[in-house]
Design a protein around this motif. Structure first.
Motif: not given
Ligand code: DGJ
Length: 701
Positions: A354-357, A430-435, A437-448
């Protein structure tokens, strides 16, 4: 293909409508016919397209609707139909898609005047795969609230015949074991009450005529395009009639519908073959690959990856990950996947979900920096997430304990030390989505890698009011998240996962074109797991990795060549500490990667044939034939070794009898008929679990 029929009674027992959907979609209107039936025949041949209570049919039903007064009778009468070009879609739910030229939709409207329940049966017809899909929309047109207590999207009634039922049972690290049993009087019921499709049973069922083999005989399959609880049934009644049903799990399901509200029953994909199980599987493989999976990756050969989980579990930092990436690059691997442990205070599985930082202290850099360094090496970068979960020891749980599914006043059941987040509520999603996507917006990630490591137990949503809807709405929440993610990152490749293969279903394939097949990476066990999986799911969907020996799940040692061969029957990768690999093994890995790159198009898009049963036979063997027929590859693994071994010949399938094929390695020439009737004798090699591969090219092509 005569496959499906509609049966509703305008005025019992006079009229029965039967629509035969033939192989050609344009046949619909011409082949609608009306038959007069007499009462005794009706009893014996009571085929129902969408059976309900209160109609004199006492077999298992597709729909149970409870009114406010507790009655469940629902007498649906035919009201009309429409035929449309193209395949229908379902709002908020995954579904097979098909353009105007390749698919047609039939809508049949039924109504129960007393309760005001209106049902629109939806049929999608994709003739090129011999596939008919089924879904249904239920509308409450009256003023009183009603409750859906059971909702199945497909029902097939067989008036005569002797059948076997094939289902796939399992457990964590041993999913989708094949079971075939004769259908006998009574009900055969499988399903999941776990809120996910589950390790325990695959949401997929086959009914075969007695004696049907891989190559001959009639068989019918139903695959549920849904990732939550399901129920699949086969019932043989007192007249020997067989009914096959697929739908939502009715236990813990009670969906309220107010006036004007619509409920959509998730889709079931049905296919038929009169030429045995190989063709049945190929129909589903091709349909799912081309018309269910989406996005730019569905037709591409997926990057060969190294995953950090079995390499180091939680014990890594940025440097060790970069070292793994360097070693991987040197061998020809194309992507590094950072598995569990990169976020919050996650040092073991007791905390931090839950702490996606990003845990920069552990990585000793930001994720953006780590990903940039990996990209500079020439590798892609992938990341693990488990969005649907929350640890009690997490900032998220401390802030929002009501976002976890748990029943007030009851000690919740914990599994892998975690609780499930309430994905039926939008604020949590929405909360998890935002947390994330904040990570994915910042690092270049091609696969999850989208993981999900426990079943749903204490199903109570603080936001829901009436609780009978939560399990279904939870799954819609998961789909909504995945949909939004793919819209935001259209090039992202997502691999599904749920404690290995606990959510390996057609619903997930709509969002994730590959799914981690099992947490068991032992090559021998994988033969069995991948054998079962192949009946219903395309090879391109099967996440499969080479891992270390002794294997971490079984302690077994198998040759690297065998581990490579088994993992190549899927989306290929590695999952081991490359620092512990010898120079000789590294050379073999380089070779495997080169071979896989050459063979991948044939493996991922070829027609797949099971040549043996790895559980009962001494040899596990399978084959791919390119759709144009010019190439074929057989791969075999000796599952047993004995003194003074007897010979094993593997017979090929799917070749042209008259055509001549050349062994790409030895240059030997064979006629297709000889390969299919006599086979090629496997050489006797000493040592356990030896593997053999033969690649054939059709001469003159
Ligand atoms: C279960 C997955 O199946 C594994 O591959 C791994 O990702 C772990 N979860 C991580 O917790």
């Amino acid at each position: 293909m005569v496959f499906s029929y509609i049966y509703t009674m305008e005025e019992r027992p006079k009229a029965a409508w039967t629509i035969f959907c033939k192989n050609r979609t344009e046949d619909f209107p011409e082949t609608c016919m009306m038959r007069e039936m007499t009462e005794p025949i009706l009893w014996m041949c009571s085929r129902r397209e969408f059976p309900t209570w209160g109609t004199g049919d006492y077999r298992s039903t597709a729909l149970i609707v409870r009114g406010q007064d507790g009655t469940t009778a629902c007498d649906l009468r035919y009201r009309g139909y429409r035929i449309l070009s193209g395949k229908y879609g379902l709002s908020g739910l995954p579904a097979v898609y098909g353009a105007e030229k390749e698919a047609q939709t039939l809508e049949v409207v039924l109504e129960d005047g007393r309760t005001g329940i209106q049902v629109t049966l939806l049929y999608g017809v994709l003739p090129k795969y011999d596939v008919i899909t089924r879904s249904a929309q239920i509308i409450n047109t009256k003023e009183n609230i009603i409750y859906l207590e059971k909702a199945a999207s497909a029902c097939l009634d067989f008036v005569t015949g002797k059948y076997d039922v094939i289902s796939f049972y399992g457990r964590h690290a041993m999913e989708r074991n094949y079971q075939r049993i004769p259908v006998s009087h009574g009900n055969y019921v499988i399903g999941s009450r776990r809120g996910t499709s589950s390790h325990q049973y695959s949401p997929f069922l086959i009914l075969t005529e007695e004696g049907t083999t891989e190559d001959a005989g009639a068989c019918y399959a139903m695959s549920f395009v849904y990732s939550g609880g399901f129920q699949a049934e086969v019932e043989k009644d007192q007249f020997g009639q067989n009914r096959m049903l697929m739908g939502l799990q009715p236990e813990q399901f009670s969906y309220p519908l107010n006036t004007g509200e619509v409920f959509v029953i998730p889709e079931t994909v049905m296919t038929y073959s009169r030429n045995g199980l190989a063709e049945l599987s190929q129909n589903l493989h091709r349909c799912f690959r081309n018309n269910l999976c989406r996005g730019p990756h569905k037709e591409k050969v997926r990057p060969i990856l190294i995953n950090s989980w079995e390499a180091s579990y939680f014990d890594f930092d940025g440097e060790s990950i970069l070292k793994l990436a360097e070693e991987a690059k040197e061998l020809g691997i194309e992507m590094l996947v950072l598995d569990d442990g990169w976020f919050g205070k996650r040092r073991d599985d007791n905390r931090a979900l839950g702490d996606w930082q990003v845990n920069e202290e552990k990585l000793k850099c930001s994720l953006g920096e780590l990903s940039a360094k990996i990209h500079t090496m020439g590798l892609k970068f992938g990341l693990w997430v488990e969005p649907e979960m929350v640890s009690e020891d997490s900032d998220l749980y401390r802030a929002h304990p009501d976002w976890a599914l748990q029943i007030p006043g009851k000690n919740p059941v914990r599994s892998r030390n975690q609780l499930v987040l309430d994905f039926s509520r939008k604020d949590a999603v929405d909360f998890i989505f935002d947390s994330i996507t904040e990570v994915l917006d910042y690092a270049e990630v091609e696969y999850l890698k989208w993981d999900m490591n426990r079943s749903l137990c204490d199903v109570y949503s603080a936001a829901a009011g009436y609780q009978g809807k939560v399990l279904y709405d939870y799954v819609l929440g998961v789909y909504d998240f995945l949909d939004r993610l793919l819209k935001r990152y259209p090039n992202l490749l997502i691999e599904g996962c749920s404690g290995g293969g606990g959510r390996f279903d057609a619903g997930m394939l709509y969002y994730t074109p590959q799914i981690w097949c099992s947490d068991n990476t032992d090559a021998l066990d994988r033969l069995q797991i991948q054998y079962g999986t192949s009946f219903g799911f395309p090879i391109s969907a099967v996440g499969s990795h080479v891992s270390a020996v002794p294997n971490h799940q079984t302690g077994r040692k198998t040759p690297l060549s065998t581990r490579g061969a088994v993992a190549m029957a899927g989306t290929f990768g590695y999952e081991l500490d490359l620092g512990n690999v010898t120079e000789e093994e590294k050379e073999e890995i380089r070779q495997q990667i080169k071979e896989y790159k050459q063979l991948a198009p044939l493996i991922q898009t070829g027609l797949y044939y099971r040549l043996s049963n790895p559980v009962t036979d001494e040899v596990a063997a399978w084959e791919f034939v390119s759709e144009d027929g010019t190439q074929a590859m057989m791969q075999a693994v000796m599952t047993q070794i004995h003194g003074n071994m007897t010979g094993n010949a593997v017979k090929w399938k799917g070749l042209e009898e008259e055509a001549c094929y050349q062994d790409a390695e030895s240059g030997e020439l064979y006629y297709g008929a000889a390969l299919m009737e006599t086979g090629i004798l496997l050489p006797i090699k000493s040592g356990a679990y030896q593997t053999f591969r033969i690649l054939l090219r059709k001469v003159g092509s």
